[in-house]
Scaffold this motif. Structure first.
Motif, PDB file in Angstrom:
ATOM      1  N   GLU A 137       0.849  -1.204   0.000  1.00 39.98           N
ATOM      2  CA  GLU A 137       0.000   0.000   0.000  1.00 39.98           C
ATOM      3  C   GLU A 137       0.880   1.247   0.000  1.00 39.98           C
ATOM      4  O   GLU A 137       1.875   1.309   0.724  1.00 39.98           O
ATOM      5  N   ASN A 183      -8.333   1.792   0.321  1.00 38.92           N
ATOM      6  CA  ASN A 183      -7.155   0.931   0.152  1.00 38.92           C
ATOM      7  C   ASN A 183      -6.990   0.541  -1.313  1.00 38.92           C
ATOM      8  O   ASN A 183      -7.965   0.248  -2.004  1.00 38.92           O
ATOM      9  N   GLY A 186      -5.110  -2.157  -2.183  1.00 39.00           N
ATOM     10  CA  GLY A 186      -5.079  -3.628  -2.186  1.00 39.00           C
ATOM     11  C   GLY A 186      -3.661  -4.125  -1.985  1.00 39.00           C
ATOM     12  O   GLY A 186      -2.698  -3.522  -2.478  1.00 39.00           O
ATOM     13  N   ASN A 203     -14.072  -8.435   3.468  1.00 46.15           N
ATOM     14  CA  ASN A 203     -13.079  -7.651   2.754  1.00 46.15           C
ATOM     15  C   ASN A 203     -12.028  -8.600   2.186  1.00 46.15           C
ATOM     16  O   ASN A 203     -11.480  -9.427   2.911  1.00 46.15           O
ATOM     17  N   GLU A 227      -8.599  -8.658  -0.448  1.00 46.67           N
ATOM     18  CA  GLU A 227      -7.650  -7.842  -1.215  1.00 46.67           C
ATOM     19  C   GLU A 227      -6.452  -8.707  -1.591  1.00 46.67           C
ATOM     20  O   GLU A 227      -6.184  -9.732  -0.960  1.00 46.67           O
ATOM     21  N   ASN A 244      -9.099  -4.688  -4.316  1.00 50.34           N
ATOM     22  CA  ASN A 244      -9.617  -4.603  -2.947  1.00 50.34           C
ATOM     23  C   ASN A 244     -11.134  -4.536  -3.046  1.00 50.34           C
ATOM     24  O   ASN A 244     -11.679  -3.633  -3.690  1.00 50.34           O
TER      25      ASN A 244
END
Lengths: 343, 848
Positions: B59, B252, B254, B273, B275, B286
């Motif tokens: 990230e 985000n 991912g 969630n 990712e 994501n």
């Protein structure tokens, strides 16, 4: 952990027992005020109603009338009278022998034990200048209603004839330059019967004239509710200082005994033009808004502040003066249609 | 920029003529730009640039610090993790740091423009304690930005919330200067502004409705979010179009190392969630989904009711969902593409049908009745973004996006009656009503980030937006034996074209003075009328020591859209409307000043004061309601002025086993509507709806071990204002009998007492005259974490309103009886408390 979860599941049930609780108020909000209400006109002596406001959570069904007050009438800041009550009246009414004149600057001051003194000032409005009033396009629908009782055998019941009157009335007003003026129109149908009696019927009316556009209309989103039109009150904002003609029309479905020849001798349309004081105009508009805004308990409407010109109190002291014209309605001028409807 | 300036061939005389037309504040800003030009364009250096990312997930890190100790020059990574640091030729020692990560050091001889992409690793030495990172470089003691705060998403997740639902907006309501609406509501009121004066940006694109369930929950799903930054004042020039605040929420991208998933099951909703990389490290995805299941839980109750009431059909429920998705692809070191998508809806549905038959006198009679309600509202947002590094000093961000808020309500009713009796007239009524409203935006945005040298960070951009407003249209159809009706009522669609452009420079004048100054220009073309404004912005910092600074800011803002709302709660029927020929843009000027102190690198302490003036604010007129479709919305509102001022105090701790903050706000917000034809409160000032004198917020979290952490919040605020008619009085004029079907009205030709009867009127002394009881609440939460075979599971137990304070959600006049009929029975003002003590539990499994 299992015990903990059981407790957690029980807690919401326990707490639901106390979701509503009373709120206590500060004392200054609870105290009532004097309410002074009066409309002054050049044809009647001064009269006033004095009452007390009540806290909105008060459960009494009537307002307390104040019958032990001292009310003074001032003209140009000089006391000219102390208002009196009639001995048998308990309605909070007070009178003066003075009959106001147009242009009088008057003040009413009221004091009563247990209340803060209140006062209000007003200049009595002049007579309005109604140049002309004409009635045009008189129509009458004589409607017979036939109610269907059964198909087989075919049977009906014929109801009485109902007369519906429609007409256009044009009033021409000469507005006074450099003075903000406020007007009110009221129409009546006066019927003189063969037996010597007479009846005055108040006529509602409709108008598309722009002067009435400030009188807001409320209906709910599903078309419910009634049109709350203050069609009869307006200001000279759009025609200040000029001659101005306003056409109003009688609504089509207003039931009226119009020319049932068996009982009627003559009929008149009475057109009244009132000049009203600015204070009463605002009181009237805001009070109507307050009543109209009570849709669904006022839940989705903004609260309304009703106008008041009473210092330290509530209410309105206003003034008005009236010019009246009577127009005879002749059957020969009317376009009459007869209709039978089956229900 | 210089070239552009020369091309314009503006002579000195022309320039001075132009300057004369500008306001003093605009002249100051332009003067500062001109001063900055020589520094900007004539320095001779080389540039180090690249992206800074989290080594574990890939990230990008926002506001990570890059600092060369030899030259004492530094830079900060931008929203996309890109940095650019221009230094003199020669030896450099560049350190890359971000709170919670191990510092990375690079020493080399700088002889050419150099690209260095850095992956920072987690700091194992800090693993045992809590470290919440954030944009501290920009917003802390040393940054030039004021009145802004970054709340780390990990910290937001620890705050105990209603029903255990992590809520970004409610967490932000715990900050000084931000107020909530009514109890439990996610309403957002910043520094005395209205709920429509906040710009909510999701990946840089505005969201119009940020609430679910009438404001009890917000649309931001914390699992999908990377960063949250709130600006309350001193707005940088890149932001515009709202008066009171900007909430910049970034999703985000991912994880680009491995696929990870997070499953959470709570009392009212579940979340998922996922990712990870897609095909290669260069492409990531994501996806987050949240859905409530109140409609599913209620099904057994409905089944029981259906059988008990003998309905043919009974189906009803309410749910909301949020779906976030983002895909990013890195083509090379210079080009990245992002596609973001968000969809979130609330839905209420009711479907009831009952029928019956009977036989009378040998004839068979049948009847059926059905009713259907289908009500949906929500947002849709799609963004396509291209990041390109044009050269080591110039970064470009281009987006094309679409955002929509719509509200569709449909109500239908069918009523049938038939018989074998030929006289019987069969009935077949079919009524349907639809009410639709909403707003659609298509827009593009092109922005540049130019870092000519370490002392300047210049941003400029252009943003055209095409709005289509649908301010409330009703369609009513009725078919019956006698009637056939098909009518459309309400307001026509309104199209508006809005543009915005800006330029700003974050300029370090010397080692202790730094300013962010800029100009924002915006305009809107609506109904043939063009409104525009040039808005100067200035924010500055004076660093008195390493730990102490003074800051001041000024911002002129303009807003071209309004939200019409009758209530304190967020309803889907609230309407977004544009400025028109009659309703002018709202504008505000805000000046703020403050002192910032960092205590032992543990506590950030700040005190800020502000004064804000607002013009062309709108309020519903007395008695106006959105339920009235017969008049235009413009006729229902009045415009006026407002002002707000206050002091905010904040102590924040983001490092250590115990973290959190204590905030206090003293504030005042008033309105004045005294324009002809638009007078409210008889032309006298009145408190704004959310004028509250005191707000105290305490947020604390403590980590006992890797397995257990606890958190708690305590909030106190003065009561909200409301308009309450506390006195009633006699009205002898009978004007309530307005309706000619029922009798007389407006009796004027007699004295009052001649009219007989009386009616009652309510007396409202002043708008917002009544202040409800103060609000306070304690929330507690505890998390139990345990390492499992495939990841970590967390049990969360929360208690909302732990000491069960009866905070008012709404009030009504009624009789003092409880649900068991006990009480003194007196007529009183009752407060309804919606959220008493509410325990909740949730389970989360994080696959690793």
């Amino acid at each position: 952990m299992k015990k903990l979860f059981n407790i957690l599941l029980l807690l919401p049930v326990l707490t639901l027992f106390q979701c509503e609780n009373p709120i206590d108020f500060d004392l200054d909000l609870v105290e009532s005020k004097l309410v002074l209400q009066s409309l002054l006109t050049s044809t009647e002596n001064v009269s006033v109603q004095l009452s007390a406001s009540r806290f909105f959570l008060d459960e009494s069904d009537k307002f307390r009338k104040i019958n032990n007050a001292t009310i003074l009438l001032f003209k140009d800041d000089v006391i000219i009278d102390t208002l009196h009550r009639s001995a048998e009246d308990e309605g909070g009414y007070y009178f003066s022998d003075y009959i106001p004149q147009a242009g009088d600057h008057l003040k009413l001051q009221a004091a009563a034990p247990g209340f803060e003194s209140v006062e209000s000032e007003i200049t009595v409005v002049a007579l309005p200048n109604l140049v002309s009033a004409e009635v045009l396009d008189i129509k009458c629908r004589a409607q017979t209603v036939e109610w269907l009782i059964s198909h087989q055998p075919y049977r009906t019941y014929i109801d009485t004839v109902i007369y519906y009157l429609t007409a256009n009335i044009t009033l021409t007003i000469a507005d006074t330059p450099e003075i903000d003026e406020y007007y009110n129109i009221i129409l009546y149908l006066k019927t003189n019967y063969i037996d010597g009696t007479s009846e005055l019927t108040r006529f509602p009316f409709e108008s598309k004239n722009i002067v009435f556009s400030s009188n807001e209309v409320n209906v709910d989103m599903f078309g419910g509710g009634e049109m709350a039109k203050n069609y009869n009150i307006f200001s000279d904002e759009l025609f200040a200082g000029r001659n101005y003609s306003i056409t109003v029309n009688l609504p089509e479905n207003f039931y009226s005994y119009f020319w049932p020849e068996s009982i009627t001798k003559s009929q008149y349309l009475i057109v009244e033009l009132h000049s009203v004081s600015k204070d009463y105009y605002f009181y009237r508009l805001t009070a109507a808004k307050a009543y109209n805004g009570m849709d669904m308990g006022g839940m989705f409407g903004e609260p309304v502040q009703v106008y008041s010109n009473v210092k330290n109190g509530i209410g309105v002291v206003g003034s008005y003066n009236v010019v009246r014209k009577e127009i005879k309605l002749n059957k020969s001028d009317a376009d009459i249609t007869e209709i039978t409807e089956i229900y | 920029m210089l070239r552009l300036f020369l091309k314009l061939r503006i002579t000195t005389v022309q320039t001075f003529k132009l300057l004369k037309l500008l306001t003093p504040m605009n002249r100051i800003i332009i003067f500062l730009f001109l001063c900055a030009l020589p520094f900007t364009f004539f320095a001779q250096n080389y540039t180090i640039s690249g992206y800074i990312t989290d080594g574990k997930s890939g990230e990008t890190l926002i506001s990570a610090s890059v600092f060369d100790s030899r030259n004492s020059k530094g830079a900060v990574s931008n929203t996309y993790g890109f940095y650019s640091l221009t230094l003199p030729k020669g030896k450099v020692e560049v350190s890359y740091s971000y709170v919670g990560f191990t510092q990375s050091l690079r020493s080399f001889n700088l002889r050419r423009d150099t690209v260095i992409n850095i992956q920072l690793g987690e700091n194992n030495a800090l693993a045992e304690i809590v470290v919440y990172g954030g944009t501290r470089q920009e917003l802390g003691v040393k940054g030039s930005q004021m009145s802004a705060i970054d709340v780390p998403i990990e910290q937001i997740k620890t705050i105990p919330m209603l029903f255990g639902e992590t809520d970004v907006l409610k967490a932000l309501q715990l900050l000084p200067g931000v107020q909530s609406g009514s109890e439990g509501s996610a309403g957002f009121y910043v520094r005395g502004g209205g709920p429509d004066e906040n710009l909510f940006l999701l990946d840089g694109v505005p969201l119009y409705n940020v609430n679910h369930a009438a404001g009890f929950f917000s649309v931001f799903n914390a699992d999908a979010i990377k960063s949250v930054t709130l600006y309350k004042g001193g707005f940088p020039a890149r932001f515009g179009s709202r008066l009171s605040s900007v909430l910049d929420v970034r999703m985000n991208d991912g994880n680009n190392k491995k696929i990870k998933a997070n499953v959470s099951v709570g009392l009212i909703s579940s979340k998922l969630n996922v990712e990870g990389p897609l095909f290669s490290e260069n492409t990531t995805f994501n996806v987050s989904l949240r859905r409530t299941y109140f409609d599913i839980l209620i099904k057994p109750v409905l089944w029981y009711m259906k059988n008990y009431q003998d309905f043919d059909k009974l189906n009803a429920g309410y749910y909301f969902y949020d779906f976030n998705a983002k895909i990013s692809h890195k083509f090379d070191d210079k080009n990245r593409l992002y596609a973001s998508f968000y969809s979130g809806d609330d839905a209420i549905y009711v479907n009831v049908k009952e029928s019956g038959q009977y036989i009378e006198d040998g004839y068979k009679y049948e009847s059926s009745f059905s009713q259907k309600i289908d009500w949906k509202w929500g947002n849709l947002l799609a963004v396509l973004r291209w990041n390109r590094v044009l050269d080591s000093k110039l970064f470009m961000d281009v987006t094309a996006n679409y955002t929509r808020y719509r509200q569709d309500m449909g109500i239908g009713q069918k009523d049938k009656e038939s018989s074998t009796d030929t006289i019987f007239i069969a009935k077949n009524n079919d009524i349907s009503l639809k009410y639709k409203s909403g707003i659609d935006d298509y827009s593009t945005r092109i922005e540049f980030d130019y870092s000519p040298n370490p002392d300047h960070d210049i941003k400029f951009g252009f943003n055209p937006v095409m709005h289509t407003f649908r301010p409330g249209v009703q369609v009513a159809k009725e078919t019956s034996n006698d009637i056939k009706m098909d009518t459309t009522m309400g307001n026509q669609n309104i199209s508006a074209f809005e543009i915005a452009m800006y330029v700003e420079d974050n300029y370090a004048l010397n080692s202790f003075t730094k300013i962010n100054f800029g100009l924002h220009y915006s305009g809107i073309n609506v109904q043939g009328k063009y409104y525009h404004s040039l808005q100067p912005r200035l924010s500055g910092r004076l660093l008195l020591s390493d730990k102490f600074s003074l800051k001041a800011g000024y911002a002129y803002m303009s807003q071209y859209i309004h939200l019409l709302s009758n209530n304190n709660i967020s309803l889907p029927t609230d309407l977004w409307v544009p400025v028109t020929k009659r309703i002018k843009p709202m504008v505000s000027q805000q000046a703020s000043f403050g002192a910032f102190y960092n205590l032992k690198h543990l506590f950030d302490i700040s005190i800020e004061g502000y004064y804000k003036e607002m013009n062309n604010q709108i309020e519903y007129k007395d008695g106006a309601t959105f339920l009235d479709p017969t008049s235009k919305w413009e006729d229902k509102v009045a415009t006026g002025r407002g002002w707000a001022y206050g002091v905010e105090f904040l102590v924040q701790k983001t490092l250590g086993n115990t973290t959190g903050w204590v905030g206090y706000t003293w504030s005042k917000s008033e309105r004045l509507f005294d324009r002809a034809g638009e007078v409210l409160n008889f032309g006298l000032p009145f408190p704004a709806k959310y004028d509250r004198r005191h707000d105290i917020n305490i947020v604390l979290s403590h980590k006992f071990s890797k397995k257990i952490d606890v958190s708690g919040t305590w909030v106190y605020s003065s009561g909200n204002c409301g308009t309450l008619a506390v006195q009633e009085y006699s009205n002898p004029f009978n004007i309530e009998d307005y309706n000619y079907y029922y009798g007389y009205y407006g009796q004027l030709n007699n004295n009052p007492y001649h009219n007989g009867g009386e009616s009652s009127l309510s007396h409202v002394e002043k708008r917002n005259n009544y202040r409800f009881p103060a609000y306070h609440r304690l929330d507690l939460g505890i998390n139990f974490h345990k390492k499992k075979k495939y990841g970590t599971r967390t049990w969360n137990i929360s208690i909302y309103n732990a000491y069960n304070n009866m905070n008012p959600f709404m009030v009504y006049s009624g009789y003092n009886y409880n649900m068991f009929g006990k009480g003194d029975g007196r007529k009183t003002l009752m407060k309804v408390t919606v959220f008493t003590l509410i325990p909740s539990v949730s389970y989360t499994y994080k696959f690793e």
